[in-house]
Design a protein around this motif. Sequence first.
Motif, mmCIF file in Angstrom:
data_model
loop_
_atom_site.group_PDB
_atom_site.id
_atom_site.type_symbol
_atom_site.label_atom_id
_atom_site.label_comp_id
_atom_site.label_asym_id
_atom_site.label_seq_id
_atom_site.Cartn_x
_atom_site.Cartn_y
_atom_site.Cartn_z
ATOM 1 N N ASP A 282 0.820 -1.215 0.000
ATOM 2 C CA ASP A 282 0.000 0.000 0.000
ATOM 3 C C ASP A 282 0.854 1.265 0.000
ATOM 4 O O ASP A 282 0.360 2.362 -0.200
ATOM 5 C CB ASP A 282 -0.936 0.001 1.213
ATOM 6 N N GLY A 283 2.131 1.099 0.282
ATOM 7 C CA GLY A 283 3.086 2.204 0.240
ATOM 8 C C GLY A 283 4.461 1.613 0.017
ATOM 9 O O GLY A 283 4.635 0.376 0.011
ATOM 10 N N GLN A 284 5.473 2.452 -0.164
ATOM 11 C CA GLN A 284 6.806 1.931 -0.454
ATOM 12 C C GLN A 284 7.354 1.088 0.700
ATOM 13 O O GLN A 284 7.943 0.028 0.476
ATOM 14 C CB GLN A 284 7.756 3.089 -0.768
ATOM 15 N N PHE A 285 7.151 1.558 1.934
ATOM 16 C CA PHE A 285 7.663 0.780 3.064
ATOM 17 C C PHE A 285 6.856 -0.498 3.260
ATOM 18 O O PHE A 285 7.406 -1.555 3.601
ATOM 19 C CB PHE A 285 7.653 1.627 4.342
ATOM 20 N N ASP A 286 5.558 -0.432 3.015
ATOM 21 C CA ASP A 286 4.730 -1.641 3.111
ATOM 22 C C ASP A 286 5.185 -2.665 2.073
ATOM 23 O O ASP A 286 5.264 -3.870 2.360
ATOM 24 C CB ASP A 286 3.260 -1.275 2.894
ATOM 25 N N ALA A 287 5.508 -2.223 0.867
ATOM 26 C CA ALA A 287 6.018 -3.123 -0.174
ATOM 27 C C ALA A 287 7.353 -3.730 0.261
ATOM 28 O O ALA A 287 7.610 -4.926 0.044
ATOM 29 C CB ALA A 287 6.174 -2.364 -1.487
ATOM 30 N N ASP B 110 3.850 0.135 16.012
ATOM 31 C CA ASP B 110 3.806 1.611 16.000
ATOM 32 C C ASP B 110 4.922 2.129 15.089
ATOM 33 O O ASP B 110 6.006 1.536 15.018
ATOM 34 C CB ASP B 110 3.973 2.176 17.415
ATOM 35 N N TYR B 111 4.622 3.236 14.409
ATOM 36 C CA TYR B 111 5.545 3.794 13.423
ATOM 37 C C TYR B 111 5.442 5.316 13.519
ATOM 38 O O TYR B 111 4.363 5.878 13.339
ATOM 39 C CB TYR B 111 5.127 3.304 12.039
ATOM 40 N N ALA B 112 6.535 5.976 13.860
ATOM 41 C CA ALA B 112 6.494 7.444 14.009
ATOM 42 C C ALA B 112 7.679 8.065 13.280
ATOM 43 O O ALA B 112 8.785 7.516 13.284
ATOM 44 C CB ALA B 112 6.531 7.832 15.483
ATOM 45 N N VAL B 113 7.425 9.193 12.663
ATOM 46 C CA VAL B 113 8.476 9.927 11.950
ATOM 47 C C VAL B 113 8.558 11.322 12.547
ATOM 48 O O VAL B 113 7.537 11.966 12.809
ATOM 49 C CB VAL B 113 8.170 10.034 10.440
ATOM 50 N N ARG B 114 9.789 11.797 12.776
ATOM 51 C CA ARG B 114 9.947 13.145 13.303
ATOM 52 C C ARG B 114 11.254 13.749 12.795
ATOM 53 O O ARG B 114 12.168 13.026 12.383
ATOM 54 C CB ARG B 114 9.935 13.148 14.830
ATOM 55 N N ILE B 115 11.308 15.067 12.815
ATOM 56 C CA ILE B 115 12.573 15.752 12.584
ATOM 57 C C ILE B 115 13.058 16.266 13.930
ATOM 58 O O ILE B 115 12.247 16.471 14.852
ATOM 59 C CB ILE B 115 12.445 16.919 11.579
ATOM 60 N N PRO B 116 14.363 16.453 14.094
ATOM 61 C CA PRO B 116 14.865 16.952 15.381
ATOM 62 C C PRO B 116 14.194 18.265 15.784
ATOM 63 O O PRO B 116 14.151 19.195 14.976
ATOM 64 C CB PRO B 116 16.358 17.157 15.107
ATOM 65 N N CYS C 157 15.572 13.056 8.993
ATOM 66 C CA CYS C 157 14.345 12.692 9.714
ATOM 67 C C CYS C 157 14.616 11.361 10.403
ATOM 68 O O CYS C 157 15.449 10.566 9.961
ATOM 69 C CB CYS C 157 13.131 12.618 8.796
ATOM 70 N N GLU C 158 13.945 11.148 11.504
ATOM 71 C CA GLU C 158 14.130 9.937 12.292
ATOM 72 C C GLU C 158 12.834 9.138 12.278
ATOM 73 O O GLU C 158 11.755 9.696 12.514
ATOM 74 C CB GLU C 158 14.510 10.281 13.735
ATOM 75 N N THR C 159 12.956 7.847 11.993
ATOM 76 C CA THR C 159 11.797 6.955 12.054
ATOM 77 C C THR C 159 11.961 6.030 13.257
ATOM 78 O O THR C 159 13.010 5.393 13.417
ATOM 79 C CB THR C 159 11.664 6.120 10.770
ATOM 80 N N ILE C 160 10.949 6.006 14.108
ATOM 81 C CA ILE C 160 10.965 5.181 15.314
ATOM 82 C C ILE C 160 9.888 4.109 15.159
ATOM 83 O O ILE C 160 8.701 4.448 15.017
ATOM 84 C CB ILE C 160 10.686 6.013 16.575
ATOM 85 N N ILE C 161 10.308 2.854 15.148
ATOM 86 C CA ILE C 161 9.363 1.753 14.963
ATOM 87 C C ILE C 161 9.324 0.897 16.231
ATOM 88 O O ILE C 161 10.373 0.513 16.764
ATOM 89 C CB ILE C 161 9.738 0.874 13.753
ATOM 90 N N THR C 162 8.130 0.624 16.696
ATOM 91 C CA THR C 162 7.940 -0.273 17.838
ATOM 92 C C THR C 162 7.508 -1.640 17.310
ATOM 93 O O THR C 162 6.565 -1.735 16.518
ATOM 94 C CB THR C 162 6.870 0.278 18.799
ATOM 95 N N TRP C 163 8.230 -2.652 17.717
ATOM 96 C CA TRP C 163 7.978 -4.019 17.284
ATOM 97 C C TRP C 163 7.494 -4.865 18.475
ATOM 98 O O TRP C 163 7.857 -4.596 19.609
ATOM 99 C CB TRP C 163 9.260 -4.659 16.731
ATOM 100 N N SER D 46 18.059 11.236 5.437
ATOM 101 C CA SER D 46 17.389 12.404 4.859
ATOM 102 C C SER D 46 16.086 12.011 4.179
ATOM 103 O O SER D 46 15.238 12.860 3.914
ATOM 104 C CB SER D 46 18.312 13.106 3.861
ATOM 105 N N ASP D 47 15.910 10.719 3.886
ATOM 106 C CA ASP D 47 14.708 10.214 3.228
ATOM 107 C C ASP D 47 13.890 9.404 4.236
ATOM 108 O O ASP D 47 14.413 8.522 4.915
ATOM 109 C CB ASP D 47 15.094 9.338 2.030
ATOM 110 N N GLN D 48 12.599 9.693 4.303
ATOM 111 C CA GLN D 48 11.752 9.068 5.322
ATOM 112 C C GLN D 48 11.681 7.546 5.157
ATOM 113 O O GLN D 48 11.791 6.791 6.133
ATOM 114 C CB GLN D 48 10.343 9.664 5.244
ATOM 115 N N THR D 49 11.490 7.076 3.932
ATOM 116 C CA THR D 49 11.389 5.624 3.717
ATOM 117 C C THR D 49 12.706 4.928 4.030
ATOM 118 O O THR D 49 12.735 3.848 4.631
ATOM 119 C CB THR D 49 10.960 5.332 2.265
ATOM 120 N N VAL D 50 13.812 5.553 3.628
ATOM 121 C CA VAL D 50 15.130 4.967 3.883
ATOM 122 C C VAL D 50 15.390 4.882 5.392
ATOM 123 O O VAL D 50 15.949 3.895 5.886
ATOM 124 C CB VAL D 50 16.236 5.764 3.170
ATOM 125 N N SER D 51 14.982 5.927 6.141
ATOM 126 C CA SER D 51 15.182 5.882 7.595
ATOM 127 C C SER D 51 14.371 4.741 8.207
ATOM 128 O O SER D 51 14.813 4.079 9.155
ATOM 129 C CB SER D 51 14.823 7.225 8.247
#
Length: 506
Positions: free
Chosen positions: A427-432, A454-460, A469-475, A489-494
Amino acid sequence: MTQRKIEIMDTTLRDGEQTSGVSFSVSEKLTIAKLLLEELKVDRIEIASARVSKGELEAVQKITSWASENNQLEKIEVLTFADSGKSIDWMVASGAKVQNLLTKGSLNHLTHQLKKTPTQHFVDIKSIIELATKNNIKTNVYLEDWSNGMRNSKEYVFEYLDFLTAQNIERILLPDTLGILTPDETFAFILEVRNKYPNTHFDFHGHNDYDLGVANVMEAVKAGANGLHLTINGMGERAGNAPLASVIAVINDFLKEVEVTVNETALNKVSKLVETFSGFRIPVNKPVVGANVFTQTAGIHADGDNKNNLYFNDLMPERFGRKRKYALGKTSGKANIQKNLQDLGISLNDEELKKVTQKIIELGDKKEVVSQDDLPYIISDVLDSDTIEKRVIVENYVLGHAKGMKPSTTLQLILEGFRYEAHAQGDGQFDAFMNALKKLYKTHSKKELPSLIDYAVRIPPGSHSDALCETIITWKREKNEFITRGLDSDQTVSAIKATEKMLNII
């Protein structure tokens, strides 16, 4: 040695407002006027042109009402015209008590624009000065196109000055209307006028068409000018006027024989406010007030500053209510990073500093500058990565997203020394990406992937850069939850980096 006082007249609200696309509201004009007089402490302000609009009249009335209550009314000036007294009527209605009467300072303007003789022009000016006096309005006189007048019709200029110096006026205002003067000419012309009329107050009004505004102002002061007309951020028609901040710094540092009362520490604050109100952006490299002018980027400069302030000059940022910064980018090196760590109260050992430096250089290759606010995130990411043994490597991936088609990912993974590849949609690049990863693990690993809860994205917080940008994933794995972070610098890459950390943890 007694210093000669130079009057500073700020004309941001009149000449500065002639910047293309700029128009201040009534409340903005009043706010700026108060700041100019109360915080910057300029001597006078020119706030409007007479007869422009109803809104302009309302703005002047608001300012003169405030100025009258605060004993500042004689510091408020308005541009007026030789219009048979209509401007004087407007002045009376506005409450202003000082007019800056626009007249012709070159024979070329007089002949071709007004189509009058010098005698006719002088008669008009005399009648307006007398009418102003009757209405308790003081008069300063602009000699429009004076610089061309001195070049091409000097006899007319001095005939006119002979006439003006015999009138009931306060000051004569000498503008380089088209910004054509060189510094040598400015000095020579002002000196010639000064020597001929030693008891008359002369202001110089410089424009910046050849980027010589500050240099011309400097020469005008040396030649004996009594006052200067300047604008915040160099605003004004065409290339703008001589900028207030630069001129004040030059006078204070290089012209010790004169004195100005402008408060340097308020320059940056007022500059930023005018930028906000006007929408006229300050170039990042503009002296004194530009975003970059107190930022060292090269690491060798930070190293020199550490050793004996080797790259400091008299333009210390604290003078202008600012702080020196050390940019973080591919040219910054360890010295810049150490300066920023000191500000943040963080200390790293040599090996950690080396790794953080390398990370910043990598980011600098993608984005020019990383901010100090980004630094704790970079440190956390680098040191956190070092604690995880890398047995799983996301070797390569291709992320696809086209209109009308589902996003897709082709993923190449090194797992326990073997290379595997899979392709999936989502449904999105990260989901793929996650779907491709699940395919690989289902086929090639005995490990079961945890659930993403849980999936959160933030900038400092506070960061003004777009570098990170920082992506914080809870597993969740069985009954236990854990968190991984990715930084890029790229949200999906982070997010992919955070996922790679999870793969190595499990």
